[in-house]
Design a protein around this motif. Structure first.
Motif, PDB file in Angstrom:
ATOM      1  N   ASP A  61      41.678  61.358  33.221  1.00  0.00           N
ATOM      2  CA  ASP A  61      41.559  61.970  31.896  1.00  0.00           C
ATOM      3  C   ASP A  61      41.818  63.471  31.951  1.00  0.00           C
ATOM      4  O   ASP A  61      42.394  64.047  31.028  1.00  0.00           O
ATOM      5  CB  ASP A  61      40.166  61.714  31.309  1.00  0.00           C
ATOM      6  CG  ASP A  61      40.046  60.337  30.683  1.00  0.00           C
ATOM      7  OD1 ASP A  61      41.094  59.752  30.337  1.00  0.00           O
ATOM      8  OD2 ASP A  61      38.921  59.833  30.552  1.00  0.00           O
ATOM      9  N   GLU A  62      41.384  64.116  33.030  1.00  0.00           N
ATOM     10  CA  GLU A  62      41.623  65.559  33.178  1.00  0.00           C
ATOM     11  C   GLU A  62      43.093  65.853  33.445  1.00  0.00           C
ATOM     12  O   GLU A  62      43.622  66.875  32.996  1.00  0.00           O
ATOM     13  CB  GLU A  62      40.751  66.131  34.301  1.00  0.00           C
ATOM     14  CG  GLU A  62      39.269  66.202  33.954  1.00  0.00           C
ATOM     15  CD  GLU A  62      38.459  66.935  35.003  1.00  0.00           C
ATOM     16  OE1 GLU A  62      39.051  67.735  35.769  1.00  0.00           O
ATOM     17  OE2 GLU A  62      37.240  66.706  35.068  1.00  0.00           O
ATOM     18  N   ILE A  87      45.559  64.082  32.257  1.00  0.00           N
ATOM     19  CA  ILE A  87      46.180  63.930  30.943  1.00  0.00           C
ATOM     20  C   ILE A  87      45.948  65.178  30.096  1.00  0.00           C
ATOM     21  O   ILE A  87      46.860  65.679  29.431  1.00  0.00           O
ATOM     22  CB  ILE A  87      45.632  62.671  30.240  1.00  0.00           C
ATOM     23  CG1 ILE A  87      46.109  61.417  30.979  1.00  0.00           C
ATOM     24  CG2 ILE A  87      46.063  62.625  28.773  1.00  0.00           C
ATOM     25  CD1 ILE A  87      45.445  60.137  30.526  1.00  0.00           C
ATOM     26  N   THR A  88      44.729  65.693  30.129  1.00  0.00           N
ATOM     27  CA  THR A  88      44.407  66.904  29.369  1.00  0.00           C
ATOM     28  C   THR A  88      45.243  68.088  29.836  1.00  0.00           C
ATOM     29  O   THR A  88      45.687  68.916  29.019  1.00  0.00           O
ATOM     30  CB  THR A  88      42.912  67.240  29.506  1.00  0.00           C
ATOM     31  OG1 THR A  88      42.143  66.161  28.959  1.00  0.00           O
ATOM     32  CG2 THR A  88      42.558  68.524  28.765  1.00  0.00           C
ATOM     33  N   TYR A 134      48.292  68.075  30.941  1.00  0.00           N
ATOM     34  CA  TYR A 134      49.617  67.973  30.326  1.00  0.00           C
ATOM     35  C   TYR A 134      49.562  68.287  28.834  1.00  0.00           C
ATOM     36  O   TYR A 134      50.403  69.016  28.311  1.00  0.00           O
ATOM     37  CB  TYR A 134      50.189  66.561  30.529  1.00  0.00           C
ATOM     38  CG  TYR A 134      50.776  66.326  31.895  1.00  0.00           C
ATOM     39  CD1 TYR A 134      52.077  66.709  32.191  1.00  0.00           C
ATOM     40  CD2 TYR A 134      50.037  65.699  32.893  1.00  0.00           C
ATOM     41  CE1 TYR A 134      52.634  66.481  33.437  1.00  0.00           C
ATOM     42  CE2 TYR A 134      50.569  65.469  34.155  1.00  0.00           C
ATOM     43  CZ  TYR A 134      51.870  65.865  34.421  1.00  0.00           C
ATOM     44  OH  TYR A 134      52.410  65.651  35.652  1.00  0.00           O
ATOM     45  N   ARG A 135      48.583  67.739  28.143  1.00  0.00           N
ATOM     46  CA  ARG A 135      48.525  67.884  26.689  1.00  0.00           C
ATOM     47  C   ARG A 135      48.193  69.306  26.259  1.00  0.00           C
ATOM     48  O   ARG A 135      48.727  69.807  25.266  1.00  0.00           O
ATOM     49  CB  ARG A 135      47.493  66.914  26.104  1.00  0.00           C
ATOM     50  CG  ARG A 135      47.851  65.475  26.294  1.00  0.00           C
ATOM     51  CD  ARG A 135      46.774  64.539  25.794  1.00  0.00           C
ATOM     52  NE  ARG A 135      46.905  64.228  24.377  1.00  0.00           N
ATOM     53  CZ  ARG A 135      46.253  63.239  23.781  1.00  0.00           C
ATOM     54  NH1 ARG A 135      45.428  62.483  24.472  1.00  0.00           N
ATOM     55  NH2 ARG A 135      46.427  63.012  22.492  1.00  0.00           N
ATOM     56  N   GLU A 136      47.285  69.948  26.994  1.00  0.00           N
ATOM     57  CA  GLU A 136      46.811  71.260  26.568  1.00  0.00           C
ATOM     58  C   GLU A 136      47.522  72.425  27.244  1.00  0.00           C
ATOM     59  O   GLU A 136      47.577  73.522  26.683  1.00  0.00           O
ATOM     60  CB  GLU A 136      45.305  71.367  26.816  1.00  0.00           C
ATOM     61  CG  GLU A 136      44.488  70.385  25.977  1.00  0.00           C
ATOM     62  CD  GLU A 136      42.995  70.584  26.144  1.00  0.00           C
ATOM     63  OE1 GLU A 136      42.594  71.474  26.946  1.00  0.00           O
ATOM     64  OE2 GLU A 136      42.225  69.858  25.489  1.00  0.00           O
ATOM     65  N   LYS A 137      48.061  72.205  28.437  1.00  0.00           N
ATOM     66  CA  LYS A 137      48.669  73.304  29.184  1.00  0.00           C
ATOM     67  C   LYS A 137      50.187  73.225  29.254  1.00  0.00           C
ATOM     68  O   LYS A 137      50.840  74.178  29.691  1.00  0.00           O
ATOM     69  CB  LYS A 137      48.104  73.355  30.610  1.00  0.00           C
ATOM     70  CG  LYS A 137      46.575  73.418  30.677  1.00  0.00           C
ATOM     71  CD  LYS A 137      46.022  74.668  30.017  1.00  0.00           C
ATOM     72  CE  LYS A 137      44.498  74.725  30.172  1.00  0.00           C
ATOM     73  NZ  LYS A 137      43.929  75.930  29.527  1.00  0.00           N
ATOM     74  N   GLU A 183      52.451  64.556  22.186  1.00  0.00           N
ATOM     75  CA  GLU A 183      51.678  63.515  21.511  1.00  0.00           C
ATOM     76  C   GLU A 183      52.512  62.254  21.290  1.00  0.00           C
ATOM     77  O   GLU A 183      51.983  61.140  21.318  1.00  0.00           O
ATOM     78  CB  GLU A 183      51.126  64.040  20.186  1.00  0.00           C
ATOM     79  CG  GLU A 183      50.113  65.159  20.350  1.00  0.00           C
ATOM     80  CD  GLU A 183      49.027  64.815  21.365  1.00  0.00           C
ATOM     81  OE1 GLU A 183      48.434  63.721  21.266  1.00  0.00           O
ATOM     82  OE2 GLU A 183      48.779  65.645  22.266  1.00  0.00           O
TER      83      GLU A 183
END
Length: 308
Positions: free
Chosen positions: A60-61, A63-64, A66-69, A285
């Motif tokens: 999950d981290e 994935i985060t 990629y999505r946030e950074k 997304e």
């Protein structure tokens, strides 16, 4: 002998997000899967994922990250565009933002610090010597596969951040790093390299019949060049040639692993419903949406059948 389980991750820039989401879905079906993996292999963005999994970073981290950074990592400022004439004289992106994020995740850890998890990460060394050659020595470039297996050629002392930066220094996208460029130019699908490593005596001298290999791609983009004849030069081919070269070598490894391992090899690399470039962060997304919709039933069956 017991089964030797290998999990391999392709390169593909922001499309590593697709691999990470698919991995999360597979783990929901097989919660203990990662604990049984004997070797994690990766190239470029897949190398970063392999290193993160080996380091114990929750999926999950990843994935985060990629999505946030992703947008920060693939940020091309107007000043950088001015300096490199819009990519004509320099890479599209400054790799320092990527290094900053990797340092935040891995700190100063080295490959030997991966708590017994074995890794193999592909890169390409532009110069085998950092000094003037001695008589009889040949200066040349060559593929490099970083690993933390024991032995005189172990890369255990290498910084995880440095290895991650080397494997992901994609030509035209990022500058070379410490004399290395993206491993995707030789092994964007690192599956065959992982098989070769598994057969090495320092990896327990595995035999082909014991190897079980799951290969996760970053999705095949429906990209093509129409027409029968293209009398193009450097400028016209440009980044197109880099993508052709990287995409092409993936199919070679897939064919070879299928021939060598048969049903003990499984690859999940679906066609994408639209073209997505490796720096297409605006589609993050959409990538998650695609990854959530992919049919993974055949892969789950394979995992169960192979006790992966």
């Amino acid at each position: 002998m017991a089964a030797y389980r290998v999990l391999a991750f392709d390169g593909g820039g922001i499309l590593g997000l697709l691999s990470a989401v698919i991995l999360r879905r597979l783990l929901a079906k097989r919660p203990g899967m990662l604990a049984g993996i004997d070797l994690l292999a990766g190239t470029s963005t897949g190398g970063i994922i392999a290193l993160a999994v080996a380091f114990g970073v929750p999926v999950d981290e990843i994935i985060t990250l990629y999505r946030e950074k992703g947008r920060r990592i693939f940020d091309d400022s107007w000043l950088d565009d001015l300096r490199d004439l819009g990519g004509l004289t320099g890479a599209d992106y400054d790799s320092q933002r990527l290094k900053s994020e990797l340092t935040r995740v891995f700190g100063t850890a080295r490959l030997r610090d991966l708590r017994g998890r074995r890794v193999l990460v592909a890169a390409f060394d532009l110069d085998n010597l950092d000094r003037v050659p001695r008589p009889g020595e040949v200066r040349h470039w060559k593929p490099k596969f970083f690993h933390n297996f024991p032995g005189s050629d172990s890369d255990g002392a290498e910084s995880i951040v440095d290895v991650a930066m080397r494997t992901s220094a994609a030509p035209t996208y990022f500058p070379s790093y410490q004399g290395f460029i993206d491993g995707g130019v030789v092994a964007n699908n690192p599956s065959l390299a992982a098989v070769a490593q598994a057969l090495d005596s320092r990896a327990g001298a595995q035999v082909l019949g014991d190897i079980r290999l799951l290969s996760l791609g970053t999705g095949r983009s429906p990209t093509f060049v129409s027409g029968q004849r293209h009398d193009w030069g450097y400028a016209a081919w440009g980044k197109q040639l880099v993508r052709i070269m990287i995409d092409g070598v993936m199919g070679v490894a897939d064919f070879q692993c299928t021939q060598l391992l048969g049903s003990r090899y499984h690859r999940l690399d679906p066609w994408l419903p639209e073209a997505i470039d490796l720096d297409d962060v605006d589609k993050a997304e959409r990538i998650v949406e695609i990854a959530e919709s992919i049919d993974i039933r055949a892969t789950v069956r394979w995992l169960e059948e192979q006790r992966f």
